[in-house]
Scaffold this active site. Structure first.
Site, PDB file in Angstrom:
ATOM      1  N   TYR A  24       0.238   4.465  -2.356  1.00  0.00           N
ATOM      2  CA  TYR A  24       0.091   5.853  -1.916  1.00  0.00           C
ATOM      3  C   TYR A  24       1.025   6.782  -2.696  1.00  0.00           C
ATOM      4  O   TYR A  24       0.653   7.911  -3.042  1.00  0.00           O
ATOM      5  CB  TYR A  24       0.374   5.966  -0.419  1.00  0.00           C
ATOM      6  CG  TYR A  24      -0.566   5.168   0.448  1.00  0.00           C
ATOM      7  CD1 TYR A  24      -1.839   4.817  -0.011  1.00  0.00           C
ATOM      8  CD2 TYR A  24      -0.195   4.733   1.724  1.00  0.00           C
ATOM      9  CE1 TYR A  24      -2.704   4.082   0.777  1.00  0.00           C
ATOM     10  CE2 TYR A  24      -1.056   3.993   2.512  1.00  0.00           C
ATOM     11  CZ  TYR A  24      -2.300   3.664   2.033  1.00  0.00           C
ATOM     12  OH  TYR A  24      -3.150   2.937   2.816  1.00  0.00           O
ATOM     13  N   TYR A  55     -12.236   9.704   1.400  1.00  0.00           N
ATOM     14  CA  TYR A  55     -13.318   9.182   2.246  1.00  0.00           C
ATOM     15  C   TYR A  55     -13.185   9.720   3.659  1.00  0.00           C
ATOM     16  O   TYR A  55     -12.079   9.850   4.202  1.00  0.00           O
ATOM     17  CB  TYR A  55     -13.257   7.651   2.244  1.00  0.00           C
ATOM     18  CG  TYR A  55     -14.309   6.969   3.054  1.00  0.00           C
ATOM     19  CD1 TYR A  55     -15.646   7.023   2.676  1.00  0.00           C
ATOM     20  CD2 TYR A  55     -13.979   6.257   4.201  1.00  0.00           C
ATOM     21  CE1 TYR A  55     -16.630   6.385   3.414  1.00  0.00           C
ATOM     22  CE2 TYR A  55     -14.952   5.615   4.950  1.00  0.00           C
ATOM     23  CZ  TYR A  55     -16.267   5.683   4.553  1.00  0.00           C
ATOM     24  OH  TYR A  55     -17.238   5.046   5.289  1.00  0.00           O
ATOM     25  N   ARG A 100       0.811  -1.213   0.000  1.00  0.00           N
ATOM     26  CA  ARG A 100       0.000   0.000   0.000  1.00  0.00           C
ATOM     27  C   ARG A 100       0.846   1.265   0.000  1.00  0.00           C
ATOM     28  O   ARG A 100       0.421   2.308  -0.495  1.00  0.00           O
ATOM     29  CB  ARG A 100      -0.945  -0.015   1.210  1.00  0.00           C
ATOM     30  CG  ARG A 100      -2.088  -1.007   1.083  1.00  0.00           C
ATOM     31  CD  ARG A 100      -3.152  -0.759   2.140  1.00  0.00           C
ATOM     32  NE  ARG A 100      -2.639  -0.938   3.486  1.00  0.00           N
ATOM     33  CZ  ARG A 100      -2.532  -2.122   4.090  1.00  0.00           C
ATOM     34  NH1 ARG A 100      -2.918  -3.224   3.452  1.00  0.00           N
ATOM     35  NH2 ARG A 100      -2.077  -2.218   5.323  1.00  0.00           N
TER      36      ARG A 100
END
Length: 849
Positions: free
Chosen positions: A657, A679, A653
């Site tokens: 990013y 979000y 991840r």
């Protein structure tokens, strides 16, 4: 029977009356028992048989001999009730008025007044109904015989006037009096009134139980009309509970029984309810439509607007399902016309009620309360009216959507339809919400551009609204918002689009020039008065910005942006004023740069108007949200860039990013005005937003972050936790475990992303039981095994509940985890660390390779 009230045996000539009065006392003594027996027979027939039976007995008895008082008045009551059952209210009222002009014994007068109030209420003659009710209530203290029917009639009339609590009180009094000292028929009628009051205020389960009891009691009283009314009440309650198939046999029985009793109005009204049950239970549309076609001519003749509205609304939905969109819209238009009449009629009923000066102690108390809380009462009246208006508007929108998107609507569930209707309006003020305002505003602007008509946008903001909330409380602020929303609907024409953009900001869009808009604003400003809240006067003012346009290609966003700038100028100039964008200097092109906004947690509720404005005005929009929010933003900006494409199965991840940062910075360096949407709150548990803001500023670009609603904010609201009471420790689960964080068990502990505990490679999105067990063992050093913890997940849609599973700490490893599950550990008393648990943990660490 003739509708002429002079018809019947009691219209005797003056000579006959003189002869009767001059009859010998002995002769009177002979006929009295016989007359009483016949009158009682006719009265019992009137309640236990169809009304034509008692009408025939009346005609036969009238030809035999003239009658003295009071038997004449008792039989006149029977005839008046027959007029009502036959739907001839005018004839019945004329007969009752003639009776009430004469001297009658108090008990008979109360019976006549009860029937008169019932009939005048049914034909919407409320001034006479309230006057007769006041007279009847004043007579109750003059007699010893209980009169539950007058109390029940008071409940019915107050229910129509919007006094629900008072209506329930009278209905309960009537039922208590009837049970204690009345006949079975008194209890029967009192149960009917009580059931109607419960149904009106939404207590459908209690109303169903009361109606079932009504059937039994009215059966013992041999009153077929009220037995049928009880079946109708049960069916209506089942309809309210959406048990449509269960309601059909009850309503069918009610129609049959009403028909046998000769009560045609009951047959037709029950037919409308039966049609509704058949429509929503999937039964034959032809039968449902036949029931409506049978009832509508009589409703139109009687001007029964409430029945007309219900029947035509159902007929419009039947036509829509049959594909006749034009016919459905026409029926909806007629239903809306009836609704508007009913809305006006409701206001007239309310005003009539407020103007009546009753002598009873209960009314004196109510009027005193109304005088002391006039503004609050007006708000309550407006809220009820607004609810009815919203229901009518929602149905009209449903039919319009059906005509345009019939194939899509057939696949939509009832729950989604209800959610869509509610999502178009602001729940506090009843005005359009931001999304609906933009949508309807675009349509209005497009029409104005086609017709070369002027279009004006007005943006208003309540001055110093935070000070109102801080000084008087948020409830007072809500009262100000509701009061101003009511004024907006009164001042602006129905064709205008009026909405609440968010917080204390409102948007008004109308077809008209700037001069016309200024006139409406000045009218609005003149009407603004202080809001009375809990005995305090809350004063408020607003600043206004307006922009008028005739340009054929000017989008709504540009017009609103100009209005916003004019509003800001009004704020900077001292507030409580109106600024026209035409009087401001020309605006320069917006500089390039970056703004990061949050979509919140719940779709359509947490996305602020400021964030929506940033999304609409940006040149490039990059989005990383859940699927529901992504779809809504895609409707606004079809050209958005989806950042989710950078994720991959098994991919680190952290690399994802960095790719997201590069994609965002590429647009910023290209000189674009960029909006990145994330979000929840964009700055909470989010590396990318902070990184790109830092990089953009280092590169010389303007960059800022707009706050959003985070999962933590939802957690405090949903679980009812005040973090200020005991303090809070908030940390990511893996970080907590690896860094050996010390716990203060006296404060609240929040562990985020529990499912990813131990994922140091940043490649998985699911929970590993072994890692969860390690977390449990670490927590057992400070908390007892039976300490209750909470697995929390915020609701992402307003129609779904939040998750708050409570379980002992020792059972945590066997629980279900999602990627976004949060572990909430309430405070507890400090305890000594378990040396055994510490030893086991040390051994496990030594065994690691």
């Amino acid at each position: 029977m003739s509708s002429d009230p002079s018809h019947g045996f009691w219209r005797l000539s003056a000579l006959t009356l003189l002869l009767v009065c001059a009859s010998a006392g002995a002769e009177q003594a002979k006929v009295t028992p016989w007359i009483e027996q016949r009158v009682v027979e006719i009265e019992q027939s009137n309640t236990t048989e169809p009304w034509p039976v008692s009408a025939a007995l009346l005609d036969a008895f009238a030809s035999q001999r003239p009658l003295p008082d009071p038997w004449r008045f008792r039989l006149q009551l029977v005839e008046a009730r027959n007029f009502a059952l036959a739907g001839e209210y005018a004839s019945g009222l004329e007969l009752l008025e003639a009776m009430l002009r004469r001297e009658i014994a108090p008990e008979l007068r109360i019976r006549a007044l009860t029937l008169a109030v019932n009939m005048t209420t049914n034909v919407s003659e409320y001034p006479r109904a309230f006057a007769w009710l006041a007279e009847g209530l004043s007579l109750l203290d003059q007699i010893d015989t209980p009169q539950p029917r007058m109390l029940g009639m008071a409940s019915y009339l107050y229910l129509r006037a919007g006094e629900e609590r008072l209506a329930i009180d009278y209905a309960e009094q009537a039922l208590e009096v009837a049970r204690s000292s009345g006949t079975d028929r008194d209890v029967c009628i009192a149960l009917s009134d009580f059931s109607k009051a419960l149904d009106e205020i939404g207590h459908t389960a209690q109303a169903e139980s009361s109606s079932r009891e009504q059937i039994d009691v009215c059966g013992r009283a041999d009153d077929p009309v009220f037995v049928a009314d009880g079946h109708k009440g049960v069916g209506k309650s089942l309809l309210a509970q959406e048990l449509y198939a269960h309601a059909i046999p009850w309503l069918t029985d009610a129609r049959t029984q009403f028909a046998a009793a000769g009560f045609n109005s009951g047959v037709l009204e029950t037919g409308v309810l039966l049609a509704r049950a058949m429509l929503y239970s999937g039964e034959s549309l032809e039968v449902a439509r036949a029931l409506l076609d049978e009832a509508l001519p009589t409703f139109e003749q009687q001007q029964a607007r409430d029945n007309i509205e219900a029947a035509r609304t159902l007929l419009s939905e039947i036509l829509a399902r049959e594909g006749d969109a034009a016919g459905a819209l026409e029926q909806l238009r007629l239903a809306q016309a009836a609704h508007e009449y009913l809305d006006q009629n409701a206001r007239e009923r309310r005003m009539t009620y407020l103007q009546m000066q009753f002598d009873t102690q209960a009314k004196e108390k109510q009027i005193s309360a109304l005088r002391g809380e006039r503004a609050l009462q007006a708000a309550e009246i407006a809220a009820r009216s607004r609810t009815q208006w919203l229901q009518g508007l929602g149905l009209m929108c449903l039919v319009l959507v059906t005509a345009l998107l019939i194939s899509w609507l057939l696949r939509t569930l009832i729950e989604r339809r209800r959610y869509r209707e509610l999502s178009e309006h602001d729940g506090l003020t009843g005005l359009y919400n931001h999304q609906s305002t933009v949508r309807f505003g675009r349509a209005l602007l497009a029409r104005c551009q086609r017709e070369a008509s002027p279009f004006t946008a007005i943006v208003a903001d309540i001055d110093s609204f935070k000070q109102i909330n801080d000084r008087y409380g948020h409830a007072a602020g809500d009262a100000v918002l509701r009061s101003f929303g009511l004024l907006l609907r009164e001042v602006f024409p129905k064709a205008a689009v009026v909405g609440r953009s968010g917080g204390e900001e409102f948007t008004m869009l109308l077809e008209g020039s700037a001069e016309q808009a200024r006139y409406l604003i000045e009218d609005l400003r003149r009407r603004i008065t202080p809001v009375v809240f809990e005995g305090l006067q809350v004063e408020y003012s607003l600043s206004y910005g307006l922009c008028a346009t005739r340009e054929a290609a000017s989008p709504l966003e540009n017009v609103l942006r100009s209005s916003d700038i004019a509003l800001y100028q009004a704020k900077r100039s001292g507030r409580n004023r109106v600024v026209d964008a035409a009087n401001l200097p020309a605006l320069d092109k917006v500089e390039s740069g970056l703004v990061v906004v949050g979509s919140g947690i719940q779709l359509g509720r947490h996305l602020s108007s400021r964030c929506l404005s940033e999304i609409q005005e940006a040149e490039r929009v990059l989005v990383l949200t859940d699927g529901a929010a992504f779809g809504m933003i895609a409707d606004l900006r079809p050209d958005l860039i989806d950042l989710r494409v950078h994720y991959g199965e098994g991919k680190d991840r952290r690399q994802t990013y960095r790719e997201m940062e590069a994609a965002i910075m590429a647009e910023v360096r290209a000189g674009k005005r960029v909006c990145a949407v994330f979000y929840g709150h964009p700055g909470v548990f989010a590396d990318v937003p902070h990184a790109v803001i830092r990089k953009a500023r280092e590169a010389g670009f303007s960059a800022r972050m707009e706050p959003g609603i985070s999962a933590e904010a939802c957690l405090y609201a949903d679980l009812g936790i005040d973090p200020g009471r005991s303090g809070v420790q908030s940390v990511e689960a893996t970080q907590f475990l690896l860094e050996e964080r010390q716990i203060d068990t006296r404060s609240l502990l929040l562990l985020w992303q529990v499912a990813l505990t131990g994922d140091t490679a940043c490649t998985r999105f699911h929970a590993e039981p072994e890692e969860i067990q390690k977390l449990v063992e670490r927590l057992l050093q400070d908390y007892p095994a039976d300490h209750e913890v909470i697995l929390y997940e915020a609701a992402r849609l307003s129609v779904e509940p939040f998750r708050a599973d409570r379980l002992p700490l020792a059972d945590l490893a066997r629980a279900r985890f999602e990627e976004y599950t949060t572990l909430v550990i309430p405070p507890c008393s400090p305890r000594q660390r378990d040396p055994t648990a510490q030893l086991l943990r040390a051994i496990r660490e030594q065994q690691k390779p």
